[in-house]
Structure formats: structure tokens, C-alpha cells
Motif scaffolding. Sequence first.
Motif, short mmCIF file in Angstrom:
data_model
loop_
_atom_site.label_atom_id
_atom_site.label_comp_id
_atom_site.label_asym_id
_atom_site.label_seq_id
_atom_site.Cartn_x
_atom_site.Cartn_y
_atom_site.Cartn_z
N ARG A 1 -10.39 30.06 22.80
CA ARG A 1 -10.39 29.94 21.27
C ARG A 1 -9.12 29.71 20.74
N PRO A 2 -9.07 29.12 19.47
CA PRO A 2 -7.82 28.75 19.07
C PRO A 2 -6.73 29.83 18.90
N GLY A 3 -5.48 29.55 19.60
CA GLY A 3 -4.44 30.42 19.39
C GLY A 3 -4.35 31.47 20.56
N VAL A 4 -5.44 31.83 21.24
CA VAL A 4 -5.56 32.87 22.15
C VAL A 4 -4.75 32.67 23.66
N PRO A 5 -4.50 31.46 24.04
CA PRO A 5 -3.80 31.02 25.25
C PRO A 5 -2.21 31.30 24.88
N VAL B 1 2.93 35.21 25.21
CA VAL B 1 3.72 36.28 24.21
C VAL B 1 3.34 37.50 24.81
N VAL B 2 2.40 38.08 25.06
CA VAL B 2 2.17 39.33 25.55
C VAL B 2 2.72 39.57 27.08
N PRO B 3 2.38 38.58 27.91
CA PRO B 3 3.07 38.76 29.29
C PRO B 3 4.52 38.78 29.26
N LEU B 4 5.04 38.25 28.08
CA LEU B 4 6.68 38.32 27.94
C LEU B 4 6.96 39.70 27.63
N LEU B 5 6.28 40.21 26.40
CA LEU B 5 6.52 41.56 26.06
C LEU B 5 6.20 42.76 27.16
N TYR B 6 5.18 42.63 27.71
CA TYR B 6 4.92 43.68 28.73
C TYR B 6 5.85 43.66 30.02
N GLY B 7 5.94 42.35 30.38
CA GLY B 7 6.63 42.33 31.51
C GLY B 7 8.02 42.54 31.21
N GLY B 8 8.87 42.26 30.13
CA GLY B 8 10.06 42.61 29.72
C GLY B 8 10.17 44.11 29.72
N VAL B 9 9.45 44.80 28.95
CA VAL B 9 9.46 46.29 29.13
C VAL B 9 9.32 46.91 30.27
N LEU C 1 12.56 39.96 24.28
CA LEU C 1 13.07 39.48 23.06
C LEU C 1 12.76 38.02 22.69
N VAL C 2 12.35 37.46 24.00
CA VAL C 2 11.77 35.95 23.88
C VAL C 2 10.42 36.22 23.34
N GLY C 3 9.80 37.18 23.95
CA GLY C 3 8.17 37.48 23.50
C GLY C 3 8.21 37.96 21.90
N VAL C 4 9.16 38.54 21.41
CA VAL C 4 9.17 39.06 20.19
C VAL C 4 9.37 37.77 19.33
N GLY C 5 10.28 36.84 19.31
CA GLY C 5 10.58 35.73 18.74
C GLY C 5 9.11 34.93 18.70
N LEU C 6 8.60 34.71 20.00
CA LEU C 6 7.37 33.51 20.08
C LEU C 6 6.17 34.41 19.20
N GLY C 7 6.10 35.48 19.45
CA GLY C 7 5.13 36.49 18.83
C GLY C 7 5.30 36.37 17.32
N LEU C 8 6.35 36.55 16.89
CA LEU C 8 6.63 36.28 15.15
C LEU C 8 6.10 35.14 14.72
#
Length: 445
Positions: free
Chosen positions: A248-252, A258-266, A420-427
Amino acid sequence: MSRPAASAPAVVGAAPADPVVAPPADLRGGAGGARPPWLLLGSLWVTQYIGIGFLTVGLVAVLREAGTSLDTLGLLSLLGLVWPLKLLWAPLLDRYGSRRLGHYRSWLLVLQSGMVLALLGMLPLDDPAAALGPLAALSAVFVLLSATQDVAADALSVRLLRPADRGVAGGVQVAASYLGTVLGGGVCVLVYDRWGWHAAVLLLAALTLAALVVVAAFREPPRPEDGGAADGSGGGVPWGAVVSVFRRPGVPAWALVVVPLLYGGVAGVWALTSPALVDAGWSLARIGVVSGVVVSVPALVAGLVSGWLVRRLGRAAVLVAGGAVLVLSTAGLAPLLLGAAPLVGTVSALSGFLVAYTALNVVIYTVSMDLSRPATGGSDFTALTTVALLVSFAAGSLALLVAGLGGYVLSAVLFAGLALVGVGLGLRWLRSPAGRAAASGALTA
């Protein structure tokens, strides 16, 4: 729940609040836009973590006190791997269900009852260390039922909540996880210490039974998408939903980057804290109380507040706030990572870090609901969150490996940087057309 005031306070530099487009009435929890079933969802989410908290935190302490080896305890912790595996049978819950009892409610009645029975089955095992085989088998059954109950509960939240309510739901879900952990990993251990095994198990069973009463009183509205086949008469199991949700659009970009970067970093930074506390001279008892109970209280509050803020200010604003707190709290962990762990400073830093993680997690859960389709909500939500769960397991191990090679500080900086990279890409994603469409409810079909 009351609507936010029209004059919500502005946040300098934050993205505008997410647009709100009301979905059809059939997605609002009943005809006429009924109130969201917060009691039902909250009780289900809490009871998941009451049992899991006891098995992963409380029972570990009980067995360790009885002399169980760390190797054996490590094997028991592998029961947690059942949670990512629920993706394999999540489509069954979306496909089959009773029209008379309610599609997902029929599953919940069985699963919640099974959880109660699995706990009651532990009552005769009043010497847990001497009955590890039966105890491990019953624990495995409970975790399996609990993981499957999570699929049904998440599917209901996707189906019954309006886009404007999803932020609050994400906050309730995260806060419920902390409350359940405190009850199961803290309160039940205290009950065991004071009154013994039977009292602790009966408390667990009673709390789980309370949620079953709520499920029994709930009336689930019929699913229009069932088309008269909710009882399994015709049609196929939507196994393809597990894959198609990523098309679906935007899901990948969101779910696989984004989510792996956020979860992986934390997860990487958090994995460093327990060994660092041991190296700093903290006792196992102090580590258990602080990490399992004390720092969970501000995180619980942060979950509820973050959910409210998502509704008031939008997903992007809470994501940015979570990233800012993450930076400050990681910096506050520096003395611990360098070998010194003063009580007040360490507890404050650990609390701040969990508050940051909670805020980020609320956004992740909210967007996962945004991207899930009502007809396959169990499969979609499970698929979107399972990827991150697997990344978290891997990140924790990798962070410890990096720490062994270059020290705690280097590992913490690297993994906090990933977050933080995940936060930036997520934003960036939340401000994109796909992110705005998801927040508005335009992608629920």
C-alpha cells in the motif's frame, strides 16, 4: 470522550495537527458513532501484560531465588518468541468468527477463558523450581493464548476507532503494557513473598477473569465486510493480507525503514542498561525494582499523555518531542555507561529514556492503526508491528556486541543515532501525502 478544544495551543516548529476525516458509522463502534470501547480495549491490553510480566519478570525472580540456573532461565525467556510468530495465524482471526457472538468477540471469549484456565492450572505447582516442566508447558500455552488475544484486540481497535481516537488508543495500549508489567512483575511478586504461590496465581487469574467479564458484556457490531460469511461458510483465509499491506502507498517506507530504525535504536540503547548497572555494582534486587517497577510509573503516565497529545497536536509533534527527550535522556545515561551509577541521576535518566520510548511507541502504534484495513485489521496490525519486534531482538544483541568491542558509550551513541535518523525520516513521512492520507483515515479501505 470529549473532543479537543478548537483553540489547541500551537507548538513552534511542529507540524500542523493531523487532519481528521470521520469514517463511516460502521467503523465507530456502533450505529450513530458510539463511544470508543476504552474499558474493553484497556482491560484486554492490561491482562496481556499482567501474565507476561509475571512470567518474564516475577517468575524469573521466584525461580532464581530457588536456585534455578541462569541457563535455564534463559531458555524460559525464549517463550517470548511466540509473539512474533502470531503473524502466522493472525489471518485466521480475520477470516473466521461468529456472527451471533461477534466476530472478534467470539475469539476473545475463548482466548480470555483459556488464559484464566492456564493460570489456574499452575495452582498445584506450589514449588515452581521443582515443577519446571509442567510450569514451562502451561506458560507456553498462556503466552500462545495471550499473543492471539492481542491480535483480536488490535483488530477491534482498528475497526472500531475513528482516526481522531487512535492516538489515545495508542497511549492507552502502551500505558496498559506498563500497568500490566507493574501488576504482574511487581505486585504479584510482593503477594508471593507475603502469602505464597497460591495467592499470587489466584490474583493473576482474578485480574484476567475481570477482563473476561468485560468481554462478555461487550456487544460487537456486525462487520459489513463479512458479507454473511463470518462463520467461515465460504471464502478463503486472507493470508495475502500479510504481504499486501506492505504494497500500500507509503507503507514500506514507514514499516520497513522508519519503524525498524526507531525500535532498533531504542532497543539497542536499553539493552546496555542492565549489564551497565551490574558493572556499576547494583544488586540484582535493586535492578529489578528500578527497571521493572519504578521507571514504569512515569512511562505509564507518559503513555496516556502522549496519546492525548497526538489527538491535540498531531502525530508529528509527539514524534519530535519523543526524539528530543531521547537525546536528553541518553546524555543523562553517560555516567552509568562510564561506570558510575548514582541512584537519583540514574533513575531519572532511565525514567526519561522510557518516557521517550513511550512517546515514540504511541506514534508507531497510532500509525499502525492508520495503515491497517478494517477487514484484515488483525493481520495488518500484526504484520506492521512484528517486523519492528524482530528488529528489536536483533538490535539488543548487536548493541551488546558493539559494546564489547568499543564500550558502552560508543554503542549508545550509535544506536541513539539510529533512533534519531528514524525520527527525522518519520517526520518527513508524516508530512508526506501518504502520511497525511493515513492520518485522515483515507487509507482504511
